[in-house]
Design an enzyme around this catalytic site. Sequence first.
Site, PDB file in Angstrom:
ATOM      1  N   GLY A 265      -8.214   6.420  -0.248  1.00  0.00           N
ATOM      2  CA  GLY A 265      -7.621   5.240  -0.839  1.00  0.00           C
ATOM      3  C   GLY A 265      -6.105   5.290  -0.906  1.00  0.00           C
TER       4      GLY A 265
ATOM      5  CD  GLU B 280      -3.828  29.854   5.298  1.00  0.00           C
ATOM      6  OE1 GLU B 280      -3.948  30.552   4.266  1.00  0.00           O
ATOM      7  OE2 GLU B 280      -2.751  29.345   5.643  1.00  0.00           O
TER       8      GLU B 280
ATOM      9  NE  ARG C 139      -5.410  24.930  -5.493  1.00  0.00           N
ATOM     10  CZ  ARG C 139      -4.795  25.223  -4.351  1.00  0.00           C
ATOM     11  NH1 ARG C 139      -3.463  25.235  -4.289  1.00  0.00           N
ATOM     12  NH2 ARG C 139      -5.506  25.494  -3.276  1.00  0.00           N
TER      13      ARG C 139
ATOM     14  CD  GLU D 251      -0.050  32.560  -1.217  1.00  0.00           C
ATOM     15  OE1 GLU D 251       0.960  32.708  -1.937  1.00  0.00           O
ATOM     16  OE2 GLU D 251      -0.261  31.538  -0.540  1.00  0.00           O
TER      17      GLU D 251
ATOM     18  CB  ALA E 203      -8.232  26.316   1.838  1.00  0.00           C
TER      19      ALA E 203
ATOM     20  CD  GLU F 283      -5.821  31.420   0.760  1.00  0.00           C
ATOM     21  OE1 GLU F 283      -7.023  31.160   0.521  1.00  0.00           O
ATOM     22  OE2 GLU F 283      -4.904  30.610   0.547  1.00  0.00           O
TER      23      GLU F 283
ATOM     24  NE  ARG G 244      -4.073  -1.791   0.087  1.00  0.00           N
ATOM     25  CZ  ARG G 244      -4.094  -2.797  -0.773  1.00  0.00           C
ATOM     26  NH1 ARG G 244      -3.100  -2.937  -1.648  1.00  0.00           N
ATOM     27  NH2 ARG G 244      -5.089  -3.670  -0.759  1.00  0.00           N
ATOM     28  CD  GLU G 245       3.015   2.791  -4.612  1.00  0.00           C
ATOM     29  OE1 GLU G 245       4.008   2.234  -5.101  1.00  0.00           O
ATOM     30  OE2 GLU G 245       2.214   3.491  -5.274  1.00  0.00           O
TER      31      GLU G 245
ATOM     32  CG  LEU H 158      -0.698  23.265   3.449  1.00  0.00           C
ATOM     33  CD1 LEU H 158       0.778  23.194   3.072  1.00  0.00           C
ATOM     34  CD2 LEU H 158      -1.384  21.937   3.175  1.00  0.00           C
TER      35      LEU H 158
END
Length: 215
Positions: free
Chosen positions: A127, A104, A75, A154, A87, A108, A48-49, A89
């Site tokens: 998954g 954020e 993106r 940004e 949004a 933003e 499993r990766e 991290l």
Amino acid sequence: MDTTEQGVARTGGEHEFTTLASEDVYVGKILALRADEVGMPGGGHARREVVEHLGAVAVVAVDEHDQVVLIHQYRYPLGRRLWELPAGLLDVAGEEPVRTAQRELAEEAGLAARDWSLLVDVATSPGFTDECVRVFLATGLSDVDRPAAVGDEEADLVIRRFPLAEAVRMALAGEIVNGPGVAGLLAAQAVRDGRGQPRPVDAEWPDRPQRFAAR
């Protein structure tokens, strides 16, 4: 343990998927890729990766006119700009997710919010990655100064407000495809219509990613 007609062993959802071995394939700034050997229900094992991620927050910021703040952002993996929620991290050690969301939103969108609640937690693609995004609802908006220094991405952001109903239409029409954005907008519409209740901002988050941050 049951056996089907095809001779495949079934464990009825009671098998414990034990990690037999693990190795790092890549470790970067915001994610890592590891390969695990996992004990499977039939007695064998499988590779499993797993992409480890810091986790993130997103904000459905709704003003007094029932308009929601969206950001048009490039993106690179998809090769185009997407309409998304503000949004970011969870990349500040010890910072509570709601505080990250507040920071954020200011960075933003140049906004602060008086009232905060929790809409949904989104496991983006369980998954293969442990990435999970906590989506907040922010109301009672007011303008604040955005930081003078922003990153390259940004500097290219486009900020726009849409009627919440229009943003939901965009999600259902495939015009908004970002997972936390789609889930957050639909959840916000349900809450605003009285068909659902948000949670406290400090509600338990059992699936918050931990492994990459602990490296």
